[in-house]
Design a protein around this motif. Sequence first.
Motif, PDB file in Angstrom:
ATOM      1  N   LEU A  79     -16.047   3.168   1.307  1.00  0.00           N
ATOM      2  CA  LEU A  79     -15.458   1.833   1.457  1.00  0.00           C
ATOM      3  C   LEU A  79     -15.426   1.360   2.912  1.00  0.00           C
ATOM      4  CD1 LEU A  79     -12.446   2.219  -1.008  1.00  0.00           C
ATOM      5  CD2 LEU A  79     -14.685   1.184  -1.446  1.00  0.00           C
ATOM      6  N   ALA A  80     -16.156   2.019   3.782  1.00  0.00           N
ATOM      7  CA  ALA A  80     -16.113   1.708   5.214  1.00  0.00           C
ATOM      8  C   ALA A  80     -16.591   0.298   5.537  1.00  0.00           C
ATOM      9  CB  ALA A  80     -16.947   2.725   5.998  1.00  0.00           C
ATOM     10  N   PHE A  81     -17.383  -0.315   4.676  1.00  0.00           N
ATOM     11  CA  PHE A  81     -17.878  -1.666   4.935  1.00  0.00           C
ATOM     12  C   PHE A  81     -16.805  -2.726   4.677  1.00  0.00           C
ATOM     13  CE2 PHE A  81     -18.497  -0.989   0.464  1.00  0.00           C
ATOM     14  CZ  PHE A  81     -18.298  -2.223  -0.132  1.00  0.00           C
ATOM     15  N   MET A  82     -15.699  -2.339   4.047  1.00  0.00           N
ATOM     16  CA  MET A  82     -14.618  -3.271   3.744  1.00  0.00           C
ATOM     17  C   MET A  82     -13.451  -3.033   4.693  1.00  0.00           C
ATOM     18  SD  MET A  82     -14.620  -3.028  -0.413  1.00  0.00           S
ATOM     19  CE  MET A  82     -13.857  -4.618  -0.716  1.00  0.00           C
ATOM     20  N   PRO A  83     -12.733  -4.094   5.085  1.00  0.00           N
ATOM     21  CA  PRO A  83     -11.562  -3.883   5.948  1.00  0.00           C
ATOM     22  C   PRO A  83     -10.423  -3.229   5.159  1.00  0.00           C
ATOM     23  CG  PRO A  83     -11.781  -6.200   5.369  1.00  0.00           C
ATOM     24  CD  PRO A  83     -12.990  -5.507   4.823  1.00  0.00           C
ATOM     25  N   LEU A  84      -9.740  -2.273   5.790  1.00  0.00           N
ATOM     26  CA  LEU A  84      -8.637  -1.572   5.139  1.00  0.00           C
ATOM     27  C   LEU A  84      -7.311  -2.296   5.378  1.00  0.00           C
ATOM     28  CD1 LEU A  84      -9.270   2.204   5.880  1.00  0.00           C
ATOM     29  CD2 LEU A  84      -9.658   0.970   3.769  1.00  0.00           C
ATOM     30  N   VAL A  85      -6.474  -2.329   4.347  1.00  0.00           N
ATOM     31  CA  VAL A  85      -5.118  -2.842   4.467  1.00  0.00           C
ATOM     32  C   VAL A  85      -4.155  -1.675   4.577  1.00  0.00           C
ATOM     33  CG1 VAL A  85      -3.267  -4.043   3.235  1.00  0.00           C
ATOM     34  CG2 VAL A  85      -5.554  -4.989   3.255  1.00  0.00           C
ATOM     35  N   SER A  86      -4.400  -0.630   3.762  1.00  0.00           N
ATOM     36  CA  SER A  86      -3.481   0.498   3.723  1.00  0.00           C
ATOM     37  C   SER A  86      -4.240   1.752   3.328  1.00  0.00           C
ATOM     38  CB  SER A  86      -2.369   0.213   2.700  1.00  0.00           C
ATOM     39  OG  SER A  86      -1.546   1.325   2.548  1.00  0.00           O
ATOM     40  N   ALA A  87      -3.837   2.875   3.925  1.00  0.00           N
ATOM     41  CA  ALA A  87      -4.406   4.175   3.572  1.00  0.00           C
ATOM     42  C   ALA A  87      -3.296   5.213   3.662  1.00  0.00           C
ATOM     43  CB  ALA A  87      -5.559   4.534   4.500  1.00  0.00           C
ATOM     44  N   ASP A  88      -2.898   5.765   2.514  1.00  0.00           N
ATOM     45  CA  ASP A  88      -1.818   6.740   2.446  1.00  0.00           C
ATOM     46  C   ASP A  88      -2.396   8.097   2.034  1.00  0.00           C
ATOM     47  OD1 ASP A  88       0.428   8.255   2.008  1.00  0.00           O
ATOM     48  OD2 ASP A  88       1.140   7.103   0.290  1.00  0.00           O
ATOM     49  N   PRO A  89      -2.637   9.017   2.993  1.00  0.00           N
ATOM     50  CA  PRO A  89      -3.263  10.292   2.653  1.00  0.00           C
ATOM     51  C   PRO A  89      -2.366  11.238   1.861  1.00  0.00           C
ATOM     52  CG  PRO A  89      -2.638  10.265   4.959  1.00  0.00           C
ATOM     53  CD  PRO A  89      -2.355   8.892   4.423  1.00  0.00           C
ATOM     54  N   PHE A  90      -1.070  11.015   1.853  1.00  0.00           N
ATOM     55  CA  PHE A  90      -0.171  11.888   1.097  1.00  0.00           C
ATOM     56  C   PHE A  90      -0.024  11.406  -0.332  1.00  0.00           C
ATOM     57  CE2 PHE A  90       0.935  12.326   5.545  1.00  0.00           C
ATOM     58  CZ  PHE A  90       0.715  13.681   5.697  1.00  0.00           C
ATOM     59  N   GLY A  91       0.003  10.099  -0.533  1.00  0.00           N
ATOM     60  CA  GLY A  91       0.068   9.536  -1.875  1.00  0.00           C
ATOM     61  C   GLY A  91      -1.307   9.361  -2.491  1.00  0.00           C
ATOM     62  N   GLY A  92      -2.359   9.360  -1.652  1.00  0.00           N
ATOM     63  CA  GLY A  92      -3.721   9.252  -2.148  1.00  0.00           C
ATOM     64  C   GLY A  92      -4.131   7.847  -2.546  1.00  0.00           C
ATOM     65  N   VAL A  93      -3.639   6.833  -1.836  1.00  0.00           N
ATOM     66  CA  VAL A  93      -3.962   5.452  -2.173  1.00  0.00           C
ATOM     67  C   VAL A  93      -4.638   4.785  -0.979  1.00  0.00           C
ATOM     68  CG1 VAL A  93      -3.042   3.214  -2.899  1.00  0.00           C
ATOM     69  CG2 VAL A  93      -1.993   5.319  -3.725  1.00  0.00           C
ATOM     70  N   ILE A  94      -5.761   4.122  -1.244  1.00  0.00           N
ATOM     71  CA  ILE A  94      -6.479   3.349  -0.237  1.00  0.00           C
ATOM     72  C   ILE A  94      -6.619   1.934  -0.788  1.00  0.00           C
ATOM     73  CG2 ILE A  94      -8.639   3.038   1.008  1.00  0.00           C
ATOM     74  CD1 ILE A  94      -9.038   6.095   0.760  1.00  0.00           C
ATOM     75  N   ILE A  95      -6.183   0.945   0.004  1.00  0.00           N
ATOM     76  CA  ILE A  95      -6.271  -0.453  -0.407  1.00  0.00           C
ATOM     77  C   ILE A  95      -7.066  -1.201   0.647  1.00  0.00           C
ATOM     78  CG2 ILE A  95      -4.979  -2.543  -0.967  1.00  0.00           C
ATOM     79  CD1 ILE A  95      -2.584  -0.690  -1.610  1.00  0.00           C
ATOM     80  N   THR A  96      -8.086  -1.934   0.207  1.00  0.00           N
ATOM     81  CA  THR A  96      -8.885  -2.730   1.136  1.00  0.00           C
ATOM     82  C   THR A  96      -8.397  -4.173   1.126  1.00  0.00           C
ATOM     83  OG1 THR A  96     -10.567  -3.453  -0.449  1.00  0.00           O
ATOM     84  CG2 THR A  96     -10.907  -1.303   0.615  1.00  0.00           C
ATOM     85  N   ASP A  97      -8.812  -4.900   2.129  1.00  0.00           N
ATOM     86  CA  ASP A  97      -8.582  -6.339   2.168  1.00  0.00           C
ATOM     87  C   ASP A  97      -9.746  -7.016   1.452  1.00  0.00           C
ATOM     88  OD1 ASP A  97      -7.338  -8.700   2.736  1.00  0.00           O
ATOM     89  OD2 ASP A  97      -7.518  -8.552   4.918  1.00  0.00           O
ATOM     90  N   TRP A  98      -9.661  -8.307   1.289  1.00  0.00           N
ATOM     91  CA  TRP A  98     -10.744  -9.036   0.634  1.00  0.00           C
ATOM     92  C   TRP A  98     -12.003  -8.980   1.487  1.00  0.00           C
ATOM     93  CZ3 TRP A  98     -10.409 -10.215  -4.255  1.00  0.00           C
ATOM     94  CH2 TRP A  98      -9.162 -10.407  -4.829  1.00  0.00           C
ATOM     95  N   TYR A  99     -13.135  -8.793   0.840  1.00  0.00           N
ATOM     96  CA  TYR A  99     -14.435  -8.716   1.515  1.00  0.00           C
ATOM     97  C   TYR A  99     -15.399  -9.675   0.821  1.00  0.00           C
ATOM     98  CZ  TYR A  99     -19.065  -7.020   2.732  1.00  0.00           C
ATOM     99  OH  TYR A  99     -20.365  -6.949   3.138  1.00  0.00           O
ATOM    100  N   ALA A 100     -15.991 -10.568   1.588  1.00  0.00           N
ATOM    101  CA  ALA A 100     -16.996 -11.497   1.057  1.00  0.00           C
ATOM    102  C   ALA A 100     -18.369 -11.040   1.534  1.00  0.00           C
ATOM    103  CB  ALA A 100     -16.723 -12.917   1.532  1.00  0.00           C
ATOM    104  N   PRO A 101     -19.266 -10.667   0.616  1.00  0.00           N
ATOM    105  CA  PRO A 101     -20.608 -10.253   1.033  1.00  0.00           C
ATOM    106  C   PRO A 101     -21.325 -11.412   1.732  1.00  0.00           C
ATOM    107  CG  PRO A 101     -20.235  -9.800  -1.309  1.00  0.00           C
ATOM    108  CD  PRO A 101     -19.091 -10.618  -0.823  1.00  0.00           C
ATOM    109  N   PRO A 102     -22.107 -11.121   2.762  1.00  0.00           N
ATOM    110  CA  PRO A 102     -22.806 -12.190   3.489  1.00  0.00           C
ATOM    111  C   PRO A 102     -23.730 -13.015   2.581  1.00  0.00           C
ATOM    112  CG  PRO A 102     -23.001 -10.106   4.657  1.00  0.00           C
ATOM    113  CD  PRO A 102     -22.344  -9.810   3.362  1.00  0.00           C
ATOM    114  N   GLU A 103     -24.302 -12.401   1.557  1.00  0.00           N
ATOM    115  CA  GLU A 103     -25.221 -13.116   0.675  1.00  0.00           C
ATOM    116  C   GLU A 103     -24.497 -13.984  -0.355  1.00  0.00           C
ATOM    117  OE1 GLU A 103     -24.484  -9.014  -0.945  1.00  0.00           O
ATOM    118  OE2 GLU A 103     -25.185  -9.754   0.987  1.00  0.00           O
TER     119      GLU A 103
END
Length: 173
Positions: A79-103
Amino acid sequence: MIRFALPAALLLALAACGQGRYVEQDEYNDPRNRGGERGSILGQGGLILFGSSTARSGTGEAGALGVNAFLWRGTLDTLAFMPLVSADPFGGVIITDWYAPPEAPDERFKVTAYILGRQLRADGVRISVFRQVNSRGQWVDVPVTADMGTALEDRVLARARELRVQSVQTAGR
């Protein structure tokens, strides 16, 4: 009052510096890092800060991730191409922000990934994908194809396997 508060704050800050250390690249699965008194200022049975991972995981590993390190890193890499909003390594949750593909600038995606355990298993990651389209200046939720989340999960699992193989090869040297 200030006469007692300042020395107390300095002593507390000094005590917090006692067990600082650098984190190695993949120490989470290294058996040499099990045990010890990490997570406690006052030693065995003392004041525990932020809980104890031994109670969470039941494995006796103090200071480790709450989830599988390979799945965690594989998800972040995928998910590195998307901006991250939250990453909790103990709870195991990763949330990205909205991503608009260039195309497709009138379409955007958001992802929530859940790492479900400490084992590297095919069912150890769940990914939810959300999609919106721009309709007359308003973002409107639209359904996502059923296989989009599964496709991302497959990419995460493939990357986690690559990381696992790399760590075994590195350990064997």
